[in-house]
Design an enzyme around this catalytic site. Structure first.
Site, PDB file in Angstrom:
ATOM      1  N   GLY A  23     -18.300  35.552   0.834  1.00 11.14           N
ATOM      2  CA  GLY A  23     -18.118  36.802   1.583  1.00 11.14           C
ATOM      3  C   GLY A  23     -19.034  36.924   2.784  1.00 11.14           C
ATOM      4  N   GLU A  42      -8.410  23.461  28.683  1.00  9.97           N
ATOM      5  CA  GLU A  42      -8.367  22.023  29.008  1.00  9.97           C
ATOM      6  C   GLU A  42      -7.161  21.341  28.378  1.00  9.97           C
ATOM      7  OE1 GLU A  42     -10.009  19.595  30.849  1.00  9.97           O
ATOM      8  OE2 GLU A  42     -10.893  21.274  31.918  1.00  9.97           O
ATOM      9  N   SER A  98      -3.224  22.110  22.416  1.00 13.85           N
ATOM     10  CA  SER A  98      -2.883  21.019  21.487  1.00 13.85           C
ATOM     11  C   SER A  98      -1.437  20.568  21.694  1.00 13.85           C
ATOM     12  CB  SER A  98      -3.080  21.473  20.042  1.00 13.85           C
ATOM     13  OG  SER A  98      -4.447  21.653  19.780  1.00 13.85           O
ATOM     14  N   GLU A  99      -0.554  21.533  21.971  1.00 18.41           N
ATOM     15  CA  GLU A  99       0.861  21.164  22.165  1.00 18.41           C
ATOM     16  C   GLU A  99       1.011  20.256  23.382  1.00 18.41           C
ATOM     17  OE1 GLU A  99      -0.253  24.202  21.601  1.00 18.41           O
ATOM     18  OE2 GLU A  99       0.698  24.792  19.724  1.00 18.41           O
TER      19      GLU A  99
HETATM   20  C1  LIG Z   1     -11.744  30.457  26.796  1.00 12.44           C
HETATM   21  C2  LIG Z   1     -10.808  29.951  27.848  1.00 12.44           C
HETATM   22  C3  LIG Z   1     -11.314  29.462  29.040  1.00 12.44           C
HETATM   23  C4  LIG Z   1     -10.470  29.003  30.045  1.00 12.44           C
HETATM   24  N1  LIG Z   1     -10.990  28.570  31.228  1.00 12.44           N
HETATM   25  C5  LIG Z   1     -10.164  28.205  32.237  1.00 12.44           C
HETATM   26  C6  LIG Z   1     -10.683  27.842  33.515  1.00 12.44           C
HETATM   27  O1  LIG Z   1     -11.909  27.828  33.719  1.00 12.44           O
HETATM   28  N2  LIG Z   1      -9.828  27.525  34.510  1.00 12.44           N
HETATM   29  C7  LIG Z   1      -8.475  27.534  34.325  1.00 12.44           C
HETATM   30  O2  LIG Z   1      -7.742  27.247  35.277  1.00 12.44           O
HETATM   31  N3  LIG Z   1      -7.932  27.893  33.129  1.00 12.44           N
HETATM   32  C8  LIG Z   1      -8.744  28.218  32.082  1.00 12.44           C
HETATM   33  N4  LIG Z   1      -8.229  28.616  30.876  1.00 12.44           N
HETATM   34  C9  LIG Z   1      -6.794  28.720  30.726  1.00 12.44           C
HETATM   35  C10 LIG Z   1      -6.177  27.625  29.894  1.00 12.44           C
HETATM   36  O3  LIG Z   1      -6.218  26.416  30.601  1.00 12.44           O
HETATM   37  C11 LIG Z   1      -4.749  28.096  29.564  1.00 12.44           C
HETATM   38  O4  LIG Z   1      -4.856  29.209  28.699  1.00 12.44           O
HETATM   39  C12 LIG Z   1      -3.929  27.011  28.922  1.00 12.44           C
HETATM   40  O5  LIG Z   1      -3.687  25.969  29.840  1.00 12.44           O
HETATM   41  C13 LIG Z   1      -2.593  27.542  28.410  1.00 12.44           C
HETATM   42  O6  LIG Z   1      -1.949  28.290  29.397  1.00 12.44           O
HETATM   43  P1  LIG Z   1      -1.413  29.759  29.055  1.00 12.44           P
HETATM   44  O7  LIG Z   1      -2.497  30.535  28.444  1.00 12.44           O
HETATM   45  O8  LIG Z   1      -0.786  30.309  30.272  1.00 12.44           O
HETATM   46  O9  LIG Z   1      -0.317  29.542  27.941  1.00 12.44           O
HETATM   47  P2  LIG Z   1       1.189  29.049  28.174  1.00 12.44           P
HETATM   48  O10 LIG Z   1       1.198  27.915  29.129  1.00 12.44           O
HETATM   49  O11 LIG Z   1       2.015  30.226  28.491  1.00 12.44           O
HETATM   50  O12 LIG Z   1       1.535  28.506  26.731  1.00 12.44           O
HETATM   51  C14 LIG Z   1       1.760  29.394  25.620  1.00 12.44           C
HETATM   52  C15 LIG Z   1       1.992  28.528  24.366  1.00 12.44           C
HETATM   53  O13 LIG Z   1       3.115  27.676  24.569  1.00 12.44           O
HETATM   54  C16 LIG Z   1       2.754  26.327  24.385  1.00 12.44           C
HETATM   55  N5  LIG Z   1       3.474  25.482  25.338  1.00 12.44           N
HETATM   56  C17 LIG Z   1       3.476  25.600  26.684  1.00 12.44           C
HETATM   57  N6  LIG Z   1       4.235  24.637  27.228  1.00 12.44           N
HETATM   58  C18 LIG Z   1       4.722  23.900  26.214  1.00 12.44           C
HETATM   59  C19 LIG Z   1       5.582  22.760  26.123  1.00 12.44           C
HETATM   60  N7  LIG Z   1       6.085  22.187  27.217  1.00 12.44           N
HETATM   61  N8  LIG Z   1       5.871  22.270  24.908  1.00 12.44           N
HETATM   62  C20 LIG Z   1       5.361  22.854  23.778  1.00 12.44           C
HETATM   63  N9  LIG Z   1       4.555  23.930  23.812  1.00 12.44           N
HETATM   64  C21 LIG Z   1       4.250  24.448  24.992  1.00 12.44           C
HETATM   65  C22 LIG Z   1       1.264  26.272  24.639  1.00 12.44           C
HETATM   66  O14 LIG Z   1       0.678  25.156  23.998  1.00 12.44           O
HETATM   67  C23 LIG Z   1       0.802  27.591  24.073  1.00 12.44           C
HETATM   68  O15 LIG Z   1       0.635  27.483  22.688  1.00 12.44           O
HETATM   69  C24 LIG Z   1      -9.060  29.030  29.834  1.00 12.44           C
HETATM   70  C25 LIG Z   1      -8.552  29.500  28.608  1.00 12.44           C
HETATM   71  C26 LIG Z   1      -9.401  29.958  27.639  1.00 12.44           C
HETATM   72  C27 LIG Z   1      -8.829  30.476  26.337  1.00 12.44           C
END
Ligand SMILES: Cc1cc2nc3c(=O)[nH]c(=O)nc-3n(C[C@H](O)[C@H](O)[C@H](O)COP(=O)(O)OP(=O)(O)OC[C@H]3O[C@@H](n4cnc5c(N)ncnc54)[C@H](O)[C@@H]3O)c2cc1C
Length: 385
Positions: A344, A367, A370-371
């Site tokens: 807990g 960066e 995972s997908e």
């Molecule tokens: C703590 C944190 C720090 C960050 N820092 C930076 C930064 O400094 N600079 C910067 O530019 N960005 C930054 N990001 C942004 C990060 O790179 C994005 O959140 C990430 O690339 C996913 O983009 P999105 O959030 O728009 O999700 P989306 O692209 O909308 O994706 C949503 C979901 O769909 C899945 N998905 C998308 N496309 C596909 C596909 N073709 N096939 C299967 N699944 C898919 C994704 O894996 C995710 O689970 C940061 C994010 C976080 C959480």
């Protein structure tokens, strides 16, 4: 435990690791609760990171950096993350923006920004992600329009690390029309006081609360010609040139978090008695701990492989993707198991695994999710046939 990443004494990695560990435990640890509560990279932490060379680890010696490779950077990031992942995140974006500048920047940009970054006088950020999506990296919608003497940038960025505190931000924008989205993007150096730049605020993040992850808008933000970073329309490829460093660095941060949580779990289980017997003598507990160790070491080997390849000058986007994919999922798994094994109290902020658990969730997203990383690894498998 033999640690393959630090096994090579000849390049000074073990000494660096010890140095960063000491700095993290002595100079960062006392301020972490304050920093997380205030959601600020508080001054003593920023100064300690700068003094230890963390911001300029991979930057050239000619510009006040340490000129180290990815293996050293990974060791630094792991040691920082063992104590406080947010410190490693701050060093990530400073080293990454610095490397972009040192590889592609003009002599003037380098002279102006690299020593400031390396010594902690300036913090950098890189802004690619936008409200409409981040995974499709080439699909960004921020527009750069050529005007007399410079460029006008318009668009919005969100989820940007260090956006709250960065003195300058390297912004990706579409700089040309054309059918190929990869060949129409450029990078620009934007300062906070550029006309048309407006910082929106910091996101209320689950973890990494002092990383200043935030959003901003660019409303016809005017930047002079010399703020173009590298070649016009080559921004996507310049960004991709950094992908090994970004992903191996994140993998190393994940190793640090996982090691810290495994150590915390083992410490707790060794002293905790249940019905008069130490929990550590329970077979189910031992199997759980064994799984954690095996997974961490597997992630470590992948991280070491990618770092070594990159340091030898070999492009290894696939190996870096594999390292980051496995290490970030291992970090989520191990931090969750460690939390659970604390019973807990693991669910309270009175034990440090709770913070690691929250922080870890960021790294299967940033960066490359995972997908997306699975797409890269899977496609490479078919391309190799
Ligand atoms: C703590 C944190 C720090 C960050 N820092 C930076 C930064 O400094 N600079 C910067 O530019 N960005 C930054 N990001 C942004 C990060 O790179 C994005 O959140 C990430 O690339 C996913 O983009 P999105 O959030 O728009 O999700 P989306 O692209 O909308 O994706 C949503 C979901 O769909 C899945 N998905 C998308 N496309 C596909 C596909 N073709 N096939 C299967 N699944 C898919 C994704 O894996 C995710 O689970 C940061 C994010 C976080 C959480």
């Amino acid at each position: 435990v033999t640690n393959p990443v630090v096994g090579d004494e000849t390049n000074g990695i073990e000494a660096l690791r010890q140095q960063i560990r000491a700095v993290a435990e002595r100079d960062l640890a006392p301020f972490i609760d304050q920093a997380d509560a205030e959601r600020e990279l508080v001054t003593p932490i920023r100064k300690a990171l700068a003094d230890a060379g963390c911001f300029g680890r991979t930057l050239p010696r000619t510009h006040a950096g340490s000129g180290d490779g990815l293996a050293q950077f990974a060791a630094q990031q792991e040691e920082l993350a063992r104590v406080w992942p947010t410190a490693a995140v701050a060093a990530t974006w400073t080293n990454l923006s610095g490397l972009l500048l040192s590889r592609f920047g003009s002599p003037t940009q380098q002279k102006e920004l690299l020593p400031a970054l390396a010594t902690g006088r300036a913090l950098g950020a890189i802004a690619w992600t936008e409200p409409h999506g981040g995974s499709a990296a080439a699909a960004l919608q921020t527009v750069a329009t050529k005007v007399d003497g410079g460029w006008e940038l318009s668009g919005a960025k969100r989820l940007i690390d260090n956006a709250k505190n960065a003195d300058f931000i390297i912004v990706g924008a579409r700089s040309s029309d054309g059918d190929n989205p990869h060949k129409t993007l450029s990078m620009f150096v934007v300062y906070r006081d550029d006309p048309g730049f407006e910082f929106g605020g910091a996101h209320d993040t689950l973890g990494l609360r002092a990383a200043g992850v935030g959003w901003f808008t660019l409303d016809r933000c005017l930047v002079p010609d010399d703020r173009l970073l590298g070649e016009r329309d080559a921004g996507f490829y310049q960004m991709m040139a950094m992908v090994e460093m970004g992903r191996v660095g994140v993998a190393a941060i994940c190793l640090g978090m996982a090691e810290a949580c495994l150590a915390a779990a083992v410490g707790f289980l060794s002293s905790r008695l249940s019905a008069g017997r130490p929990l550590a003598s329970n077979d189910v507990v031992l199997a759980n701990v064994a799984d954690m160790r095996v997974r961490i070491d597997a992630a470590r080997l992948l991280t070491e492989r990618a770092a070594k390849l990159a340091d030898s000058g070999t492009r290894c986007a696939r190996e870096a993707a594999m390292a980051k994919l496995v290490a970030s999922e291992v970090a989520c798994d191990v931090t969750a198991r460690a939390l659970h094994l604390h019973g807990g109290m693991g669910y309270t902020s009175e034990v440090k695994v709770e913070r690691f658990f929250r922080d870890a969730q960021a790294f299967t997203i940033g960066e490359g999710t995972s997908e997306v990383l699975r797409l890269i690894v899977g496609r490479a498998e078919f391309a190799a046939q």
